[in-house]
Scaffold this motif. Structure first.
Motif, PDB file in Angstrom:
ATOM      1  N   GLY A 104       0.780  -1.228   0.000  1.00 29.11           N
ATOM      2  CA  GLY A 104       0.000   0.000   0.000  1.00 29.11           C
ATOM      3  C   GLY A 104       0.811   1.277   0.000  1.00 29.11           C
ATOM      4  O   GLY A 104       1.990   1.294   0.357  1.00 29.11           O
ATOM      5  N   ILE A 105       0.139   2.339  -0.414  1.00 33.41           N
ATOM      6  CA  ILE A 105       0.659   3.696  -0.263  1.00 33.41           C
ATOM      7  C   ILE A 105      -0.057   4.236   0.968  1.00 33.41           C
ATOM      8  O   ILE A 105      -1.240   4.580   0.918  1.00 33.41           O
ATOM      9  CB  ILE A 105       0.403   4.537  -1.530  1.00 33.41           C
ATOM     10  CG1 ILE A 105       1.213   3.934  -2.685  1.00 33.41           C
ATOM     11  CG2 ILE A 105       0.765   6.004  -1.296  1.00 33.41           C
ATOM     12  CD1 ILE A 105       0.921   4.536  -4.044  1.00 33.41           C
ATOM     13  N   PHE A 106       0.651   4.209   2.092  1.00 33.32           N
ATOM     14  CA  PHE A 106       0.044   4.449   3.405  1.00 33.32           C
ATOM     15  C   PHE A 106       0.231   5.878   3.902  1.00 33.32           C
ATOM     16  O   PHE A 106      -0.256   6.222   4.966  1.00 33.32           O
ATOM     17  CB  PHE A 106       0.652   3.505   4.448  1.00 33.32           C
ATOM     18  CG  PHE A 106       0.397   2.052   4.179  1.00 33.32           C
ATOM     19  CD1 PHE A 106      -0.857   1.510   4.377  1.00 33.32           C
ATOM     20  CD2 PHE A 106       1.401   1.230   3.722  1.00 33.32           C
ATOM     21  CE1 PHE A 106      -1.101   0.169   4.144  1.00 33.32           C
ATOM     22  CE2 PHE A 106       1.176  -0.117   3.479  1.00 33.32           C
ATOM     23  CZ  PHE A 106      -0.084  -0.644   3.689  1.00 33.32           C
ATOM     24  N   LEU A 110       7.258   6.262 -10.029  1.00 39.08           N
ATOM     25  CA  LEU A 110       7.803   6.010  -8.693  1.00 39.08           C
ATOM     26  C   LEU A 110       6.696   6.144  -7.651  1.00 39.08           C
ATOM     27  O   LEU A 110       5.923   7.103  -7.684  1.00 39.08           O
ATOM     28  CB  LEU A 110       8.904   7.018  -8.362  1.00 39.08           C
ATOM     29  CG  LEU A 110      10.153   7.034  -9.246  1.00 39.08           C
ATOM     30  CD1 LEU A 110      11.051   8.209  -8.867  1.00 39.08           C
ATOM     31  CD2 LEU A 110      10.924   5.721  -9.109  1.00 39.08           C
ATOM     32  N   ARG A 111       6.631   5.200  -6.732  1.00 42.43           N
ATOM     33  CA  ARG A 111       5.685   5.287  -5.623  1.00 42.43           C
ATOM     34  C   ARG A 111       6.370   4.786  -4.352  1.00 42.43           C
ATOM     35  O   ARG A 111       7.136   3.821  -4.391  1.00 42.43           O
ATOM     36  CB  ARG A 111       4.429   4.439  -5.898  1.00 42.43           C
ATOM     37  CG  ARG A 111       3.579   4.933  -7.082  1.00 42.43           C
ATOM     38  CD  ARG A 111       2.913   6.261  -6.827  1.00 42.43           C
ATOM     39  NE  ARG A 111       2.091   6.737  -7.925  1.00 42.43           N
ATOM     40  CZ  ARG A 111       2.471   7.631  -8.834  1.00 42.43           C
ATOM     41  NH1 ARG A 111       3.698   8.136  -8.781  1.00 42.43           N
ATOM     42  NH2 ARG A 111       1.640   8.031  -9.780  1.00 42.43           N
ATOM     43  N   TYR A 112       6.068   5.448  -3.221  1.00 43.24           N
ATOM     44  CA  TYR A 112       6.679   5.062  -1.939  1.00 43.24           C
ATOM     45  C   TYR A 112       5.720   4.111  -1.235  1.00 43.24           C
ATOM     46  O   TYR A 112       4.628   4.511  -0.820  1.00 43.24           O
ATOM     47  CB  TYR A 112       6.957   6.307  -1.097  1.00 43.24           C
ATOM     48  CG  TYR A 112       7.921   6.051   0.041  1.00 43.24           C
ATOM     49  CD1 TYR A 112       9.273   5.847  -0.210  1.00 43.24           C
ATOM     50  CD2 TYR A 112       7.474   5.999   1.353  1.00 43.24           C
ATOM     51  CE1 TYR A 112      10.171   5.615   0.827  1.00 43.24           C
ATOM     52  CE2 TYR A 112       8.358   5.771   2.396  1.00 43.24           C
ATOM     53  CZ  TYR A 112       9.699   5.580   2.127  1.00 43.24           C
ATOM     54  OH  TYR A 112      10.582   5.336   3.152  1.00 43.24           O
ATOM     55  N   SER A 128      -9.279   8.897   0.982  1.00 43.14           N
ATOM     56  CA  SER A 128      -8.543   9.849   1.810  1.00 43.14           C
ATOM     57  C   SER A 128      -8.076   9.171   3.091  1.00 43.14           C
ATOM     58  O   SER A 128      -8.880   8.630   3.847  1.00 43.14           O
ATOM     59  CB  SER A 128      -9.454  11.037   2.138  1.00 43.14           C
ATOM     60  OG  SER A 128      -8.761  11.959   2.928  1.00 43.14           O
ATOM     61  N   GLY A 129      -6.762   9.198   3.325  1.00 38.31           N
ATOM     62  CA  GLY A 129      -6.204   8.490   4.480  1.00 38.31           C
ATOM     63  C   GLY A 129      -5.568   9.401   5.500  1.00 38.31           C
ATOM     64  O   GLY A 129      -4.740   8.969   6.300  1.00 38.31           O
ATOM     65  N   SER A 175      -3.728  13.100  -2.539  1.00 37.62           N
ATOM     66  CA  SER A 175      -2.998  12.533  -1.393  1.00 37.62           C
ATOM     67  C   SER A 175      -3.681  11.269  -0.885  1.00 37.62           C
ATOM     68  O   SER A 175      -3.563  10.910   0.277  1.00 37.62           O
ATOM     69  CB  SER A 175      -2.916  13.579  -0.274  1.00 37.62           C
ATOM     70  OG  SER A 175      -4.227  13.957   0.121  1.00 37.62           O
ATOM     71  N   ASP A 176      -4.395  10.582  -1.784  1.00 38.84           N
ATOM     72  CA  ASP A 176      -5.117   9.370  -1.383  1.00 38.84           C
ATOM     73  C   ASP A 176      -4.180   8.269  -0.904  1.00 38.84           C
ATOM     74  O   ASP A 176      -3.034   8.172  -1.335  1.00 38.84           O
ATOM     75  CB  ASP A 176      -5.938   8.818  -2.555  1.00 38.84           C
ATOM     76  CG  ASP A 176      -7.308   9.464  -2.651  1.00 38.84           C
ATOM     77  OD1 ASP A 176      -7.575  10.400  -1.873  1.00 38.84           O
ATOM     78  OD2 ASP A 176      -8.112   9.040  -3.506  1.00 38.84           O
ATOM     79  N   ASN A 177      -4.714   7.425  -0.019  1.00 36.14           N
ATOM     80  CA  ASN A 177      -4.076   6.160   0.331  1.00 36.14           C
ATOM     81  C   ASN A 177      -4.686   5.065  -0.536  1.00 36.14           C
ATOM     82  O   ASN A 177      -5.832   5.178  -0.975  1.00 36.14           O
ATOM     83  CB  ASN A 177      -4.343   5.797   1.791  1.00 36.14           C
ATOM     84  CG  ASN A 177      -3.494   6.566   2.796  1.00 36.14           C
ATOM     85  OD1 ASN A 177      -3.482   6.245   3.966  1.00 36.14           O
ATOM     86  ND2 ASN A 177      -2.792   7.606   2.371  1.00 36.14           N
ATOM     87  N   ILE A 178      -3.909   4.016  -0.763  1.00 36.98           N
ATOM     88  CA  ILE A 178      -4.446   2.833  -1.445  1.00 36.98           C
ATOM     89  C   ILE A 178      -3.796   1.602  -0.832  1.00 36.98           C
ATOM     90  O   ILE A 178      -2.585   1.596  -0.586  1.00 36.98           O
ATOM     91  CB  ILE A 178      -4.240   2.901  -2.981  1.00 36.98           C
ATOM     92  CG1 ILE A 178      -4.903   1.707  -3.673  1.00 36.98           C
ATOM     93  CG2 ILE A 178      -2.764   3.001  -3.346  1.00 36.98           C
ATOM     94  CD1 ILE A 178      -5.020   1.875  -5.191  1.00 36.98           C
TER      95      ILE A 178
END
Length: 354
Positions: free
Chosen positions: A165-167, A279-281, A331-332, A311-314
């Motif tokens: 995930g992108i947390f 690129l994704r963290y 939205s996280g 700025s969503d989380n997934i």
């Protein structure tokens, strides 16, 4: 249920506002505390609670606050809501649970810190009839139903093969804007994106607290533990993307010198884009290979992480039953959605303890 709140900053205040606005019949906020004083009331607190707390004469300590709750001999169940990010408060959860109080919190410390504390909490809140309950949905993804979903997967016997995930809303915003396959998007320097994110209030006061990956690591540890892994900060491999020479500077110096490393990030981005990737963290819980991590990774355009906006989380759960991942997105971060997650948790306790 009666709710006693420790920490009435942004999230705690927003939760009270939501309870008052919805005129909830199931929740009565009867105690509030900040680091200086606390207030308890035999009747639900009203919109004037801030003024009432400011004039309260009881000095706050965890022991005094807890004794006051115990002395009230409430007939309804009591939920202690910890809206701090304080380790000492987190370490107090076993005391509250042993006193028969339930615990709800967005505070990550108890679930991502000392493993023995986590195990003690789980031992007391063990799911047996009459045992106290602990809910912490808002520790990962704010109000998104991440932990609830993972608990359902685990409790129904599904086998988790991967959680990815992108947390971090901050790092989501930074890399969604910095690394994109949208040909119409203006190329932007990494330092500029970080600066804009800081100005918008997306980052911590010192952006290195986001860029070092520790916040994401805590969320990976929490999900790993819920999935049955004994993860600790020592067992999660974290890629700190803050350039080494900038790690010991003041926050102001860091922001001033970050542009010197734009070429480094630009090179990483160009390599990705030339291969049709971004690129994704990303945080990874890896029960199969035991290599849980937090890394700057590359994803093709076809991957759900590549098309993320804002700025969503997934979060993607890959399991035996869901080989094509079960995905939660939204939205996280932010007080409103975090308070929503807390509110939902407390309503679950109200329903379970009726």
């Amino acid at each position: 249920v009666n709710v006693a709140i420790v920490g009435v900053g942004l999230v705690g205040s927003e939760f009270i506002a939501q309870v008052i606005a919805t005129q909830s019949k199931k929740i009565a906020v009867v105690a509030v505390a900040n680091s200086r004083q606390f207030l308890t009331s035999p009747t639900p607190l009203t919109a004037s609670w801030k003024t009432d707390l400011a004039s309260a004469s009881k000095a706050f300590t965890l022991d005094a606050f807890t004794a006051s709750l115990a002395a009230s001999k409430a007939t309804n169940p009591t939920v202690v809501l910890d809206c701090t990010s304080n380790e000492n408060v987190a370490a107090y959860y076993p005391t509250w649970l042993e006193a028969g109080f339930h615990v709800v919190t967005p505070n990550k410390k108890a679930f991502s810190g000392d493993l023995s504390l986590y195990k003690k909490i789980k031992e007391i809140a063990n799911g047996a009839p009459g045992a106290p309950l602990v809910y912490h949905e808002s520790t990962v993804g704010a109000g998104l139903p991440v932990i609830n979903t993972l608990n359902d997967l685990v409790n129904t016997g599904d086998k988790i093969t991967k959680i990815e995930g992108i947390f971090s809303g901050t790092l989501s915003y930074i890399f969604n804007n910095f690394s994109t396959l949208d040909a119409s998007a203006e190329p932007v320097q990494f330092s500029k994106v970080v600066s804009v994110a800081k100005d918008l209030g997306y980052t911590e006061p010192d952006p290195r607290d986001d860029l070092n990956g520790m916040d994401v690591a805590r969320k990976v540890i929490i999900l790993g533990r819920v999935a049955g892994l004994d993860l600790t900060q020592e067992t999660v491999n974290v890629e700190n993307i803050v350039p080494e020479s900038l790690r010991s500077l003041s926050s102001e110096e860091f922001m001033k010198k970050l542009p010197e490393f734009d070429s480094h990030f630009e090179k990483l981005n160009k390599e990705a884009i030339q291969n049709g990737q971004v690129l994704r963290y990303v945080g990874l819980v890896d029960p199969i290979h035991g290599k849980s991590s937090v890394t700057l990774a590359r994803y093709p355009a076809s991957h759900p992480f590549a098309s993320l906006k804002g700025s969503d989380n997934i979060i993607a759960f890959t399991t035996e039953r869901f080989p094509s991942p079960l995905i939660i997105q939204g939205s996280g971060a932010g007080a409103a959605v975090t308070a929503f997650g807390i509110y939902s948790d407390i309503l679950k306790i109200a329903e379970r303890t009726q």
